[in-house]
Design an enzyme around this catalytic site. Structure first.
Site, PDB file in Angstrom:
ATOM      1  CB  THR A  16      -1.157  -4.687   5.174  1.00  0.00           C
ATOM      2  OG1 THR A  16      -2.094  -3.831   5.819  1.00  0.00           O
ATOM      3  CG2 THR A  16      -1.488  -6.129   5.482  1.00  0.00           C
ATOM      4  CD  GLU A 132       2.400 -15.916  -7.829  1.00  0.00           C
ATOM      5  OE1 GLU A 132       3.049 -16.625  -8.594  1.00  0.00           O
ATOM      6  OE2 GLU A 132       1.151 -15.862  -7.869  1.00  0.00           O
ATOM      7  CE  LYS A 208      -6.804  -9.192  -5.984  1.00  0.00           C
ATOM      8  NZ  LYS A 208      -7.581  -9.338  -4.748  1.00  0.00           N
TER       9      LYS A 208
HETATM   10  P1  NAP Z   1      -1.237  -0.003   3.087  1.00  0.00           P
HETATM   11  O1  NAP Z   1      -1.339  -0.811   4.333  1.00  0.00           O
HETATM   12  O2  NAP Z   1      -2.187   1.104   2.870  1.00  0.00           O
HETATM   13  O3  NAP Z   1       0.275   0.547   3.026  1.00  0.00           O
HETATM   14  C1  NAP Z   1       0.708   1.446   2.061  1.00  0.00           C
HETATM   15  C2  NAP Z   1       2.128   1.887   2.405  1.00  0.00           C
HETATM   16  O4  NAP Z   1       2.650   2.673   1.337  1.00  0.00           O
HETATM   17  C3  NAP Z   1       2.243   2.739   3.655  1.00  0.00           C
HETATM   18  O5  NAP Z   1       3.414   2.405   4.360  1.00  0.00           O
HETATM   19  C4  NAP Z   1       2.352   4.175   3.114  1.00  0.00           C
HETATM   20  O6  NAP Z   1       3.139   5.028   3.942  1.00  0.00           O
HETATM   21  C5  NAP Z   1       3.072   3.948   1.820  1.00  0.00           C
HETATM   22  N1  NAP Z   1       2.691   4.918   0.788  1.00  0.00           N
HETATM   23  C6  NAP Z   1       1.490   5.043   0.190  1.00  0.00           C
HETATM   24  N2  NAP Z   1       1.545   6.043  -0.732  1.00  0.00           N
HETATM   25  C7  NAP Z   1       2.795   6.534  -0.690  1.00  0.00           C
HETATM   26  C8  NAP Z   1       3.482   7.579  -1.384  1.00  0.00           C
HETATM   27  N3  NAP Z   1       2.869   8.314  -2.328  1.00  0.00           N
HETATM   28  N4  NAP Z   1       4.771   7.830  -1.103  1.00  0.00           N
HETATM   29  C9  NAP Z   1       5.404   7.094  -0.141  1.00  0.00           C
HETATM   30  N5  NAP Z   1       4.825   6.097   0.558  1.00  0.00           N
HETATM   31  C10 NAP Z   1       3.535   5.831   0.280  1.00  0.00           C
HETATM   32  O7  NAP Z   1      -1.347  -0.940   1.804  1.00  0.00           O
HETATM   33  P2  NAP Z   1      -1.199  -2.539   1.730  1.00  0.00           P
HETATM   34  O8  NAP Z   1      -2.433  -3.185   2.190  1.00  0.00           O
HETATM   35  O9  NAP Z   1       0.101  -2.947   2.303  1.00  0.00           O
HETATM   36  O10 NAP Z   1      -1.181  -2.738   0.139  1.00  0.00           O
HETATM   37  C11 NAP Z   1      -0.064  -2.384  -0.634  1.00  0.00           C
HETATM   38  C12 NAP Z   1      -0.241  -2.874  -2.053  1.00  0.00           C
HETATM   39  O11 NAP Z   1      -0.365  -4.305  -2.042  1.00  0.00           O
HETATM   40  C13 NAP Z   1      -1.496  -2.359  -2.751  1.00  0.00           C
HETATM   41  O12 NAP Z   1      -1.227  -2.192  -4.113  1.00  0.00           O
HETATM   42  C14 NAP Z   1      -2.505  -3.503  -2.547  1.00  0.00           C
HETATM   43  O13 NAP Z   1      -3.492  -3.523  -3.562  1.00  0.00           O
HETATM   44  C15 NAP Z   1      -1.596  -4.691  -2.663  1.00  0.00           C
HETATM   45  N6  NAP Z   1      -2.067  -5.910  -1.988  1.00  0.00           N
HETATM   46  C16 NAP Z   1      -2.500  -5.854  -0.709  1.00  0.00           C
HETATM   47  C17 NAP Z   1      -2.892  -7.020  -0.083  1.00  0.00           C
HETATM   48  C18 NAP Z   1      -3.393  -7.042   1.337  1.00  0.00           C
HETATM   49  O14 NAP Z   1      -3.857  -8.097   1.785  1.00  0.00           O
HETATM   50  N7  NAP Z   1      -3.346  -5.937   2.066  1.00  0.00           N
HETATM   51  C19 NAP Z   1      -2.841  -8.237  -0.766  1.00  0.00           C
HETATM   52  C20 NAP Z   1      -2.377  -8.251  -2.101  1.00  0.00           C
HETATM   53  C21 NAP Z   1      -1.984  -7.083  -2.681  1.00  0.00           C
HETATM   54  P3  NAP Z   1       2.729   5.406   5.467  1.00  0.00           P
HETATM   55  O15 NAP Z   1       2.904   4.118   6.227  1.00  0.00           O
HETATM   56  O16 NAP Z   1       3.680   6.440   5.887  1.00  0.00           O
HETATM   57  O17 NAP Z   1       1.307   5.851   5.418  1.00  0.00           O
HETATM   58  N1  HSE Z   2      -8.084  -6.155  -0.886  1.00  0.00           N
HETATM   59  C1  HSE Z   2      -7.628  -7.353  -1.516  1.00  0.00           C
HETATM   60  C2  HSE Z   2      -8.553  -8.494  -1.135  1.00  0.00           C
HETATM   61  C3  HSE Z   2      -6.230  -7.659  -1.082  1.00  0.00           C
HETATM   62  O1  HSE Z   2      -9.328  -8.325  -0.196  1.00  0.00           O
HETATM   63  O2  HSE Z   2      -8.524  -9.520  -1.799  1.00  0.00           O
HETATM   64  C4  HSE Z   2      -5.625  -8.835  -1.829  1.00  0.00           C
HETATM   65  O3  HSE Z   2      -5.438  -8.524  -3.181  1.00  0.00           O
END
Ligand code: NAP
Ligand code: HSE
Length: 415
Positions: A16, A132, A208
């Site tokens: 994402t 951030e 957080k």
């Molecule tokens: P996600 O959609 O699950 O994406 C994770 C990505 O990382 C995927 O592309 C995955 O590869 C890759 N990945 C995971 N483990 C890996 C490994 N061991 N080696 C290589 N690649 C790996 O996660 P996300 O929602 O983008 O979140 C990412 C981070 O941002 C997390 O720490 C989350 O807490 C934080 N965050 C998320 C949000 C949100 O709204 N989603 C907001 C703030 C912070 P594949 O694509 O090949 O599976």
């Molecule tokens: N899973 C988290 C949330 C993403 O729902 O707030 C943003 O940190």
């Protein structure tokens, strides 16, 4: 860092957030990237599965599943870490900084657990470590908190810090959706963590709160030290009752510093409909900080999702490009005591599902032992009670006794 023409970036993760980052820099171009003569280029992207079909157009030769291709590429000056989980991402961040690369992350699990080591590693390698997006998604709270701390002492932080659970509670309250369906929708929209128990059981929020409170109070307060209680047990019956009583249920994080003792909690809280935070809905977050000079400041915006979070990540990239990172200093050397939840009190709402007369009497006896009932209603084998004002520790002891009698219940403090 000297800004070189064509800054090269290694992106860890293309889920994402990673997709959003890639789009801002490459596709939508974001204002800065559209107009600047210099270019920021993502030259390698680490993923788990290079053959997976992706929602964006990306040259296949950019993808790798070998971190060393990024680590050992001397042209890559910035690593953006948006994979999730603790390892290997924590080790990758340290290794990148030790190789002289700046690191930006959205990973609150890693920041909350290891912020002291990460910041020290950045300092000793003369690179920046920016995070951030780890709190509040698109809400610019980390930089604002840092800025506020230059002038103020901050003794209280309160807020809605999780988009997924706020989305769930809003949909249950205003659209009658049920818990499981709403959680699945939040997952589809990219709000939830890979393991959504982190969202609904409070770990995401406590991480957080740990990051913000550590920065504000000047000591590394690990998320293990924070009391947390999730929102799994709330039902439609509770939501209807809150509406009748004139309250709105929100999943709140709250920390306070009094002298050298901090008090922290993450739990469902009932707010009156007039409370500013009761009107924050969907995936939006709100964070209130209280400074001794500025007073209360509130920060509001989208707390989760692709574009909002990627906006924060890319904002950090601009700090690096403009060499502003050196201004950010975080002190974590104070010696503070953990006061648990003893610093919180209020009236409590309790719903207990009683199967028979014995259970009904047992619940009332337990409550009588601790508190005076201000209000009581019994309907459809459900007992609803509002207690007098009680300390949070005392009420938890009371609730523990009801739970050990195997009586389903839900409770929330009234703010
Ligand atoms: P996600 O959609 O699950 O994406 C994770 C990505 O990382 C995927 O592309 C995955 O590869 C890759 N990945 C995971 N483990 C890996 C490994 N061991 N080696 C290589 N690649 C790996 O996660 P996300 O929602 O983008 O979140 C990412 C981070 O941002 C997390 O720490 C989350 O807490 C934080 N965050 C998320 C949000 C949100 O709204 N989603 C907001 C703030 C912070 P594949 O694509 O090949 O599976
Ligand atoms: N899973 C988290 C949330 C993403 O729902 O707030 C943003 O940190």
């Amino acid at each position: 860092m000297k800004w070189v023409k064509d800054l090269k970036i290694g992106l860890l993760g293309l889920g994402t957030v990673g997709t959003g980052v890639y789009e801002i820099i490459n596709h939508q171009k974001g204002n800065y990237f559209a107009s600047s003569k210099e270019r920021a280029i993502i030259t390698k992207v680490l993923v788990n599965d290079i053959n997976k079909s992706r929602s964006i157009n990306i040259p296949p030769d950019l993808l790798t599943n070998d971190f060393n291709e990024i680590l050992n590429d001397e042209d890559i000056q910035v690593v953006i870490a948006v994979m999730g989980g603790m390892e290997p991402e924590y080790s990758y961040m340290l290794a990148a900084m030790e190789k002289g690369k700046h690191v930006i992350t959205a990973n609150k699990a890693v920041v909350s657990e290891h912020m002291d080591i990460l910041l020290k590693t950045a300092q000793s390698n003369n690179v920046s470590f920016l995070f951030e997006a780890s709190v509040g998604g698109g809400v610019p709270i980390i930089n604002s908190l840092n800025q506020t701390l230059r002038i103020n002492e901050i003794n209280e932080i309160k807020g809605i810090l999780n988009g997924t659970t706020n989305f769930i509670l809003s949909k249950m309250t205003y659209e009658g959706w049920d818990f499981d369906f709403t959680l699945k929708t939040a997952q589809k929209l990219g709000f939830a963590e890979a393991d959504p128990t982190a969202d609904v059981d409070g770990f995401d929020v406590s991480r957080k709160l740990s990051i913000l409170s550590s920065m504000a109070f000047g000591a590394h307060i690990n998320d293990d030290m924070i009391y947390k209680r999730g929102i799994r047990d709330v039902t439609r019956f509770d939501i209807d009752m809150f509406k009748n009583l004139g309250y709105v249920l929100k999943y709140l994080a709250h920390s306070k510093l009094e002298n050298d003792t901090y008090y922290m909690t993450v739990e469902p809280i009932l707010l009156t409909t007039k409370d500013l935070m009761s009107n924050v809905n969907e995936e939006f977050n709100i964070i209130s900080i209280n400074g001794n000079i500025i007073g209360e400041l509130n920060f509001y915006g989208k707390g989760a999702g692709k574009d909002a979070t990627a906006n924060s990540v890319v904002g950090d990239l601009l700090y690096i490009i403009n060499s502003e990172f050196k201004k950010i200093e975080i002190q974590l050397d104070k010696n503070l005591k953990n006061g648990g939840i003893s610093g919180f009190k209020g009236n409590y709402y309790l719903r207990a599902d009683v199967k028979d007369h014995d259970e009904f009497s047992l619940v009332l006896d337990i409550i009588d032992e601790y508190s005076i009932k201000k209000k009581m209603e019994f309907s459809g084998k459900k007992l609803y009670i509002i207690t007098e004002e009680m300390n949070a520790e005392t009420f938890n002891e009371l609730a523990g006794k009801i739970k050990s009698a195997n009586i389903n219940n839900f409770y929330a403090r009234i703010h």
